[in-house]
Design an enzyme around this catalytic site. Structure first.
Site, PDB file in Angstrom:
ATOM      1  N   ASP A 172       0.858  -1.173   0.000  1.00 56.02           N
ATOM      2  CA  ASP A 172       0.000   0.000   0.000  1.00 56.02           C
ATOM      3  C   ASP A 172       0.907   1.240   0.000  1.00 56.02           C
ATOM      4  O   ASP A 172       2.071   1.156   0.383  1.00 56.02           O
ATOM      5  CB  ASP A 172      -0.891  -0.025   1.245  1.00 56.02           C
ATOM      6  CG  ASP A 172      -1.650   1.264   1.430  1.00 56.02           C
ATOM      7  OD1 ASP A 172      -2.352   1.674   0.490  1.00 56.02           O
ATOM      8  OD2 ASP A 172      -1.552   1.861   2.524  1.00 56.02           O
ATOM      9  N   ASP A 212      -0.065   5.124   0.841  1.00 58.18           N
ATOM     10  CA  ASP A 212      -0.239   6.123   1.903  1.00 58.18           C
ATOM     11  C   ASP A 212      -0.105   5.489   3.283  1.00 58.18           C
ATOM     12  O   ASP A 212      -0.886   4.601   3.638  1.00 58.18           O
ATOM     13  CB  ASP A 212      -1.613   6.778   1.796  1.00 58.18           C
ATOM     14  CG  ASP A 212      -1.748   7.633   0.549  1.00 58.18           C
ATOM     15  OD1 ASP A 212      -0.968   8.586   0.409  1.00 58.18           O
ATOM     16  OD2 ASP A 212      -2.630   7.338  -0.279  1.00 58.18           O
ATOM     17  N   GLY A 228      -7.781   4.110   3.576  1.00 60.13           N
ATOM     18  CA  GLY A 228      -7.642   3.031   2.594  1.00 60.13           C
ATOM     19  C   GLY A 228      -8.756   2.971   1.569  1.00 60.13           C
ATOM     20  O   GLY A 228      -8.616   2.308   0.551  1.00 60.13           O
ATOM     21  N   ARG A 257     -11.933   7.786  -2.107  1.00 55.27           N
ATOM     22  CA  ARG A 257     -12.312   9.034  -1.437  1.00 55.27           C
ATOM     23  C   ARG A 257     -13.820   9.129  -1.194  1.00 55.27           C
ATOM     24  O   ARG A 257     -14.273   9.478  -0.110  1.00 55.27           O
ATOM     25  CB  ARG A 257     -11.835  10.221  -2.273  1.00 55.27           C
ATOM     26  CG  ARG A 257     -11.967  11.554  -1.555  1.00 55.27           C
ATOM     27  CD  ARG A 257     -11.609  12.720  -2.465  1.00 55.27           C
ATOM     28  NE  ARG A 257     -10.610  12.346  -3.454  1.00 55.27           N
ATOM     29  CZ  ARG A 257     -10.640  12.738  -4.729  1.00 55.27           C
ATOM     30  NH1 ARG A 257     -11.593  13.523  -5.171  1.00 55.27           N
ATOM     31  NH2 ARG A 257      -9.705  12.348  -5.559  1.00 55.27           N
ATOM     32  N   SER A 261      -5.699   6.021  -4.326  1.00 54.50           N
ATOM     33  CA  SER A 261      -5.608   7.439  -4.685  1.00 54.50           C
ATOM     34  C   SER A 261      -5.036   7.634  -6.089  1.00 54.50           C
ATOM     35  O   SER A 261      -4.141   6.910  -6.516  1.00 54.50           O
ATOM     36  CB  SER A 261      -4.706   8.149  -3.669  1.00 54.50           C
ATOM     37  OG  SER A 261      -4.382   9.436  -4.125  1.00 54.50           O
ATOM     38  N   ASP A 308      -1.617  -0.523   5.981  1.00 51.06           N
ATOM     39  CA  ASP A 308      -1.848   0.118   7.284  1.00 51.06           C
ATOM     40  C   ASP A 308      -3.333   0.340   7.574  1.00 51.06           C
ATOM     41  O   ASP A 308      -3.677   0.722   8.684  1.00 51.06           O
ATOM     42  CB  ASP A 308      -1.105   1.458   7.386  1.00 51.06           C
ATOM     43  CG  ASP A 308      -1.647   2.505   6.442  1.00 51.06           C
ATOM     44  OD1 ASP A 308      -2.067   2.140   5.319  1.00 51.06           O
ATOM     45  OD2 ASP A 308      -1.665   3.687   6.817  1.00 51.06           O
TER      46      ASP A 308
HETATM   47 MG    MG Z   1      -2.655   3.255   3.647  1.00 49.51          MG
END
Ligand code: MG
Length: 265
Positions: free
Chosen positions: A30, A32, A80, A83, A158, A216
């Site tokens: 992942d 971000d 995750g 948006r 994203s 995360d």
């Molecule tokens: Mg993330």
């Protein structure tokens, strides 16, 4: 990019990786909060957008009127996800039933898309002003994996992911990137559906059962589990009381605070 023939894993016990990573053919990261320190920027950008919506449409239940918590609300409801899904899920949790609107809505508080647009504007402004950095522990792990010829992919819901990876100087570590633009183009479902991770595994020419996912977000570890990946590593940057347990409950096989914990010194 080197890929392993079936049954011939690339990693060896001498690669400086903890034993649990030995034998993997590929690792899917992942972006971000795992590669770049941008999860906190996303969380901070949601705050003015959600707080304005809560002020404009105060929930009927006073217990639901508190401001957006960029740690707990973000972790449980938003992180995750695409948006628009994150916006819809937080607003629904506060009992707000705004009309969905359309992706063309300008930033505001009267539709879900307008709230999402307000977040997007805040995120972009922050990124332009402050940039973004890669976590040193992640870069060390990427270095070891590269030395071991284990191909890696970056995944993100994203559309900013490519820009984030470039600005953080780590784009070249990844044989491929599956981001929000791919998701729209290929009609991939967002996390917790496993589609983005499965697309990354496909591009790395590996079976999920021979690859790891590093995530995360709760929606992300759940996506890794649903995708049938051999190992799902949960990254717990928040260190809150419930966060590691939540990651395990949603599908993480192991939880680390930083990816340097996956290096065998
Ligand atoms: Mg993330």
């Amino acid at each position: 990019m080197k890929t392993a023939p079936p049954g011939e894993p690339i990693g060896t016990p001498h690669d400086g990786l903890v034993p649990r990573l030995h034998g993997l053919h590929a690792v899917v990261f992942d972006t971000d909060g795992v590669i770049t320190d941008s999860a906190r920027v996303h969380a901070a950008a949601w705050k003015p957008a959600f707080d304005a919506a809560l002020r404009a449409h105060p929930p009927a239940d006073p217990a639901l009127r508190g401001p957006f918590d960029p740690v707990e609300d973000y972790r449980r409801l938003v992180d995750g996800k695409p948006r628009i899904d994150g916006a819809a899920d937080f607003l629904a949790a506060r009992g707000l039933t705004l009309p969905p609107g359309t992706p063309a809505d300008p930033a505001g508080t009267d539709t879900v898309w307008a709230v999402a647009a307000a977040k997007e504007a805040a995120f972009t402004a922050h990124l332009d002003e402050h940039g973004v950095e890669a976590y040193p522990g992640t870069v060390h792990l990427l270095d070891r994996l590269r030395r071991a010829d284990v191909p890696c992919a970056a995944v993100s819901a994203s559309r900013h992911a490519r820009q984030l990876l470039r600005r953080a100087g780590v784009r070249d570590y990844f044989a491929c990137l599956v981001d929000g633009a791919d998701s729209a183009r290929l009609d991939l479902k967002g996390k917790p559906a496993p589609d983005l991770f499965l697309e990354a595994a496909r591009r790395l020419q590996t079976e999920p059962s021979a690859a790891a996912v590093v995530e995360d977000a709760l929606a992300g570890v759940e996506a890794g589990r649903r995708g049938g990946f051999d190992l799902v590593v949960g990254v717990d940057r928040t260190g809150t009381r419930e966060s590691a347990a939540d990651l395990r409950r949603h599908g993480a096989d192991l939880v680390v605070r930083d990816l340097a914990e996956l290096l065998d010194p």
